[in-house]
Enzyme design. Structure first.
Site, PDB file in Angstrom:
ATOM      1  N   ASN A  77       0.826  -1.196   0.000  1.00 34.45           N
ATOM      2  CA  ASN A  77       0.000   0.000   0.000  1.00 34.45           C
ATOM      3  C   ASN A  77       0.870   1.260   0.000  1.00 34.45           C
ATOM      4  O   ASN A  77       2.053   1.204  -0.311  1.00 34.45           O
ATOM      5  CB  ASN A  77      -1.012   0.003   1.155  1.00 34.45           C
ATOM      6  CG  ASN A  77      -2.373   0.511   0.710  1.00 34.45           C
ATOM      7  OD1 ASN A  77      -2.497   1.569   0.119  1.00 34.45           O
ATOM      8  ND2 ASN A  77      -3.410  -0.266   0.993  1.00 34.45           N
ATOM      9  N   ARG A  78       0.297   2.393   0.380  1.00 30.74           N
ATOM     10  CA  ARG A  78       0.949   3.687   0.166  1.00 30.74           C
ATOM     11  C   ARG A  78       1.573   4.260   1.434  1.00 30.74           C
ATOM     12  O   ARG A  78       1.033   4.100   2.529  1.00 30.74           O
ATOM     13  CB  ARG A  78      -0.074   4.690  -0.396  1.00 30.74           C
ATOM     14  CG  ARG A  78      -0.528   4.337  -1.801  1.00 30.74           C
ATOM     15  CD  ARG A  78      -1.731   5.160  -2.241  1.00 30.74           C
ATOM     16  NE  ARG A  78      -2.071   4.862  -3.631  1.00 30.74           N
ATOM     17  CZ  ARG A  78      -2.839   3.827  -4.005  1.00 30.74           C
ATOM     18  NH1 ARG A  78      -3.358   3.009  -3.096  1.00 30.74           N
ATOM     19  NH2 ARG A  78      -3.078   3.610  -5.293  1.00 30.74           N
ATOM     20  N   HIS A 103       3.556  -0.001  -2.606  1.00 31.47           N
ATOM     21  CA  HIS A 103       3.937  -1.415  -2.666  1.00 31.47           C
ATOM     22  C   HIS A 103       5.449  -1.622  -2.686  1.00 31.47           C
ATOM     23  O   HIS A 103       5.963  -2.500  -3.394  1.00 31.47           O
ATOM     24  CB  HIS A 103       3.290  -2.085  -3.873  1.00 31.47           C
ATOM     25  CG  HIS A 103       1.799  -2.178  -3.789  1.00 31.47           C
ATOM     26  ND1 HIS A 103       1.119  -2.317  -2.589  1.00 31.47           N
ATOM     27  CD2 HIS A 103       0.848  -2.165  -4.757  1.00 31.47           C
ATOM     28  CE1 HIS A 103      -0.179  -2.383  -2.827  1.00 31.47           C
ATOM     29  NE2 HIS A 103      -0.371  -2.283  -4.132  1.00 31.47           N
ATOM     30  N   HIS A 173      -1.110  -9.838  -3.702  1.00 32.69           N
ATOM     31  CA  HIS A 173      -1.944  -8.939  -4.505  1.00 32.69           C
ATOM     32  C   HIS A 173      -2.701  -9.691  -5.598  1.00 32.69           C
ATOM     33  O   HIS A 173      -2.811  -9.209  -6.725  1.00 32.69           O
ATOM     34  CB  HIS A 173      -1.071  -7.840  -5.110  1.00 32.69           C
ATOM     35  CG  HIS A 173      -1.799  -6.564  -5.403  1.00 32.69           C
ATOM     36  ND1 HIS A 173      -2.780  -6.471  -6.364  1.00 32.69           N
ATOM     37  CD2 HIS A 173      -1.702  -5.329  -4.849  1.00 32.69           C
ATOM     38  CE1 HIS A 173      -3.228  -5.228  -6.412  1.00 32.69           C
ATOM     39  NE2 HIS A 173      -2.596  -4.513  -5.495  1.00 32.69           N
ATOM     40  N   SER A 174      -3.243 -10.854  -5.282  1.00 30.35           N
ATOM     41  CA  SER A 174      -4.032 -11.583  -6.271  1.00 30.35           C
ATOM     42  C   SER A 174      -5.361 -10.885  -6.533  1.00 30.35           C
ATOM     43  O   SER A 174      -5.978 -10.309  -5.628  1.00 30.35           O
ATOM     44  CB  SER A 174      -4.302 -13.013  -5.797  1.00 30.35           C
ATOM     45  OG  SER A 174      -3.126 -13.792  -5.831  1.00 30.35           O
ATOM     46  N   TYR A 175      -5.784 -10.944  -7.792  1.00 32.09           N
ATOM     47  CA  TYR A 175      -7.097 -10.460  -8.198  1.00 32.09           C
ATOM     48  C   TYR A 175      -7.984 -11.680  -8.421  1.00 32.09           C
ATOM     49  O   TYR A 175      -7.685 -12.531  -9.271  1.00 32.09           O
ATOM     50  CB  TYR A 175      -7.027  -9.674  -9.509  1.00 32.09           C
ATOM     51  CG  TYR A 175      -6.288  -8.372  -9.433  1.00 32.09           C
ATOM     52  CD1 TYR A 175      -6.979  -7.162  -9.338  1.00 32.09           C
ATOM     53  CD2 TYR A 175      -4.896  -8.341  -9.495  1.00 32.09           C
ATOM     54  CE1 TYR A 175      -6.300  -5.957  -9.302  1.00 32.09           C
ATOM     55  CE2 TYR A 175      -4.210  -7.131  -9.463  1.00 32.09           C
ATOM     56  CZ  TYR A 175      -4.917  -5.950  -9.363  1.00 32.09           C
ATOM     57  OH  TYR A 175      -4.237  -4.743  -9.335  1.00 32.09           O
ATOM     58  N   ASP A 230     -11.084   1.290  -3.575  1.00 28.41           N
ATOM     59  CA  ASP A 230      -9.658   1.090  -3.329  1.00 28.41           C
ATOM     60  C   ASP A 230      -9.404   1.604  -1.919  1.00 28.41           C
ATOM     61  O   ASP A 230      -8.728   2.612  -1.713  1.00 28.41           O
ATOM     62  CB  ASP A 230      -8.813   1.818  -4.368  1.00 28.41           C
ATOM     63  CG  ASP A 230      -7.345   1.376  -4.334  1.00 28.41           C
ATOM     64  OD1 ASP A 230      -7.011   0.507  -3.515  1.00 28.41           O
ATOM     65  OD2 ASP A 230      -6.548   1.915  -5.128  1.00 28.41           O
ATOM     66  N   GLN A 268      -7.579  -4.537   2.273  1.00 24.39           N
ATOM     67  CA  GLN A 268      -7.769  -3.560   1.208  1.00 24.39           C
ATOM     68  C   GLN A 268      -8.673  -4.158   0.148  1.00 24.39           C
ATOM     69  O   GLN A 268      -8.371  -5.206  -0.436  1.00 24.39           O
ATOM     70  CB  GLN A 268      -6.424  -3.174   0.578  1.00 24.39           C
ATOM     71  CG  GLN A 268      -6.516  -2.074  -0.467  1.00 24.39           C
ATOM     72  CD  GLN A 268      -6.479  -0.677   0.122  1.00 24.39           C
ATOM     73  OE1 GLN A 268      -6.251  -0.508   1.332  1.00 24.39           O
ATOM     74  NE2 GLN A 268      -6.671   0.335  -0.708  1.00 24.39           N
ATOM     75  N   GLU A 288      -6.646  -7.634  -0.110  1.00 22.61           N
ATOM     76  CA  GLU A 288      -5.276  -7.668   0.388  1.00 22.61           C
ATOM     77  C   GLU A 288      -5.255  -7.490   1.907  1.00 22.61           C
ATOM     78  O   GLU A 288      -5.558  -6.415   2.417  1.00 22.61           O
ATOM     79  CB  GLU A 288      -4.464  -6.554  -0.263  1.00 22.61           C
ATOM     80  CG  GLU A 288      -4.566  -6.495  -1.781  1.00 22.61           C
ATOM     81  CD  GLU A 288      -4.253  -5.112  -2.308  1.00 22.61           C
ATOM     82  OE1 GLU A 288      -3.189  -4.563  -1.935  1.00 22.61           O
ATOM     83  OE2 GLU A 288      -5.076  -4.555  -3.061  1.00 22.61           O
TER      84      GLU A 288
END
Length: 323
Positions: A77-78, A103, A173-175, A230, A268, A288
């Site tokens: 993340n940020r 990330h 970070h799987s979608y 997000d 997330q 996430e």
């Protein structure tokens, strides 16, 4: 040894490992710790790949920004302004998301080749992140273990130690697309969270905890996901020693159900509204598990600091079933 999957431009080989158990087959790459695929049966027993990925290494090299299936760190993340204070010193990171760090920076863990060794029912990935990598202090020794249990649930266990004070926040970070194709916005989702972290225009938390009650962020009862998310959810359970179920994602058409259990205090939700060719916006949903964004600059958030003599541990379990 896994099978050779491809070769990086510098000549380094990338290997793929296949885990199969409980009717589930998962493939993991030594590059980026990427979960390339996860084949799961539907209610009629027909398997489909339920995570977004590329068939070859070239796809990941040409399209790095979605972080498809990747192991991200040192800090998932940020981090606002690509800088944070620690023990009276300001550490400057490499900005890669406007003025912010995302990330782990331009060459985070998702773009590194990991050492891989087999373990019972899985593989263990490890690497040493040297002091100063992407601006983060301390040498970090990291291991991440992927396993499948007897029912085919995918367990991801993270461990790290450091030789100097630092910050750590790791996730996968799987979608997910439980239909195996098409838009995932029609999936139904439940998250055990009464609060979330509101963000500014750069997706940096304001520092407040917003109540989900009466807002579009309320997923305490299962409902369609839609788009436009997000955001980090503040899980009601908080930090726990063992994984606790916190989210359920379901595709009504196929009957596939994904459950998420974690030790982490946050999750997330990202509805992939910015995915581009060869995918389309909304083709996957990221869930996430992690600490909150910008925690190194937010003392009111659960700490992400790691000091010498301590062990960073985090565990998440992705379970599969049908309904």
């Amino acid at each position: 040894m896994g099978e050779l999957f491809g070769t990086l431009p510098d000549g380094a080989p990338v290997y793929r490992w296949t885990l199969q158990r409980g009717g589930v087959r998962v493939r993991v790459l030594s590059y980026g710790g990427i979960v390339q695929s996860a084949e799961v049966p539907d209610r009629d027993g027909r398997p489909a790949d339920v995570v977004l990925g590329f068939p070859g290494l070239d796809g990941y090299l040409r399209h790095p920004e979605p972080y498809l299936g990747a192991l991200v760190g040192r800090y998932a993340n940020r981090i606002a302004g690509a800088r944070f204070p620690l023990d009276g010193r300001i550490y400057a990171l490499e900005p890669n998301n406007g003025p912010n760090s995302l990330h782990g920076g331009a060459r985070g863990f998702d773009k590194r080749v990991w050492d891989v060794e087999p373990v019972e029912h899985g593989v263990r990935l490890s690497r040493v992140s040297p002091h100063g990598e992407e601006g983060f202090p301390g040498r970090l020794d990291v291991s991440v273990t992927y396993t499948l249990d007897a029912d085919g649930a995918l367990g991801i266990a993270y461990e790290a130690v450091t030789d100097a004070p630092t910050v750590v926040n790791l996730t996968n970070h799987s979608y997910w697309n439980l239909a195996g194709a098409g838009n995932a916005g029609g999936h139904e989702l439940r998250i055990a969270a009464s609060r979330f972290t509101p963000v500014d225009g750069d997706l940096i938390p304001t520092g407040a905890f917003g109540e989900v009650d009466g807002t579009r962020f309320d997923f305490r009862a299962e409902r369609k996901v839609g788009s436009g998310y997000d955001h980090s959810y503040v899980l009601d359970k908080g930090v726990t020693e063992a994984p606790v179920e916190v989210a359920v994602l379901r595709d009504p058409a196929s009957g596939r159900v994904l459950t998420v259990a974690t030790t982490e205090p946050g999750i997330q939700l990202y509805t992939a509204d910015h995915l581009a060719d060869p995918f389309a916006p909304g083709d996957g949903i990221a869930l996430e598990t992690q600490r909150f964004p910008d925690s190194p600059n937010r003392p009111e958030f659960p700490s992400t600091q790691l000091r010498p003599g301590e062990v960073y541990r985090s565990e998440t379990i992705y379970g599969f079933s049908v309904r």
